[in-house]
Enzyme design. Structure first.
Site, PDB file in Angstrom:
ATOM      1  N   GLU A 119    -107.025 -52.907  82.582  1.00 39.73           N
ATOM      2  CA  GLU A 119    -106.721 -53.547  80.904  1.00 39.73           C
ATOM      3  C   GLU A 119    -105.888 -52.764  80.578  1.00 39.73           C
ATOM      4  OE1 GLU A 119    -111.502 -54.842  79.203  1.00 39.73           O
ATOM      5  OE2 GLU A 119    -111.625 -52.709  79.812  1.00 39.73           O
ATOM      6  N   GLU A 139    -116.603 -54.194  85.938  1.00 38.27           N
ATOM      7  CA  GLU A 139    -117.749 -53.851  85.102  1.00 38.27           C
ATOM      8  C   GLU A 139    -118.597 -54.778  85.535  1.00 38.27           C
ATOM      9  OE1 GLU A 139    -113.763 -52.786  83.033  1.00 38.27           O
ATOM     10  OE2 GLU A 139    -114.269 -54.164  84.452  1.00 38.27           O
TER      11      GLU A 139
END
Length: 263
Positions: A119, A139
């Site tokens: 990210e 995730e």
């Protein structure tokens, strides 16, 4: 500046180095805050034309320190799950400030670039990866989603179909596939990684800095990042309250397969 993040200015570019090599540069709250301070320092430094971001040791970063996730109650209080929107906003704000630097940013990836680390890299303008680097957003294997811009920025970069494949599966891909998908600009050897980043920074420095900064603003302004971040925060606030997240986190810590129930 915390030693968890090293900064230095070299000629016309600024280096930010994640420096927790014994933990594969896993990002805890202290490192995240130190990184935010480093971005602010780059924003204030005179005469810069680019920012290079790298990791010390064997990996760029393995992502978030999962113990930091489990320690949210200590940091944000016993009712932290009811504050997930505010917590997510805090994390998102760091990478949004990185993205909104008018200076071009180049992430130099090697070893591992997973979860929160990817990210971070997606919030940069350009990405160069050493051959063999593992990239991914795992995730969903923990029962949550990439909520610090990963879902939004990956979709902007490679499109919905590739983003869904990577996020739905939690799969890792190597640097060669990441280049083919458009996630990274170049793949090079580990030995040549820094040199390639510096060469890109030097090439950018030949262009007019105001024009580069404006071009960055225009290109980034074509996507509704703010709306995407809001949707990420909304979704994550629901998922952190789920039984599946607790199961996923416990399974990760005990190194066993999770048994998700959709609750």
């Amino acid at each position: 500046m915390s030693e968890l993040v090293i900064t230095r200015q070299r000629d016309s570019y600024f280096e930010i180095i994640l420096n927790r090599p014994d933990k594969r540069n896993a990002i805890n709250l202290e490192m995240l805050h130190a990184f935010d301070a480093a971005v602010a320092q780059a924003n204030r430094a005179p005469g810069l034309r680019a920012v290079l971001i790298s990791g010390a040791g064997e990996s760029f970063s393995a992502g978030i320190d999962v113990s930091a996730l489990l320690g949210l109650a200590q940091t944000y209080g016993p009712h932290w799950q009811q504050r997930m929107r505010a917590i997510t906003d805090e994390f998102q704000g760091v990478f949004t400030r990185l993205e909104r630097l008018e200076l071009p940013t180049i992430a130099l990836l090697h070893g591992h670039c997973l979860g929160l680390a990817l990210e971070l890299a997606l919030a940069c303008d350009l990405r160069v990866a050493a051959a063999g680097t593992a990239l991914g957003l795992p995730e969903t294997l923990l029962g949550i989603i990439p909520d610090v811009g990963g879902t939004t920025r990956l979709t902007r970069l490679v499109g919905p179909a590739r983003s869904k494949e990577l996020i739905f599966t939690g799969r890792r891909i190597d640097a060669a596939d990441a280049e083919r998908w458009g996630m990274v600009n170049y793949v090079t050897t580990r030995e040549e990684l820094s040199g390639k980043g510096e060469a890109l920074a030097a090439e950018i420095a030949q262009a007019a800095p105001l024009a580069v900064g404006m071009a960055k603003r225009v290109i980034d302004g074509l996507a509704d990042i703010d709306r995407g971040l809001l949707l990420e925060g909304w979704a994550q606030s629901q998922l952190f309250a789920s039984e599946d997240f607790l199961e996923g986190a416990q399974a990760f810590m005990t190194r066993r397969p999770p048994q998700f129930k959709g609750k």
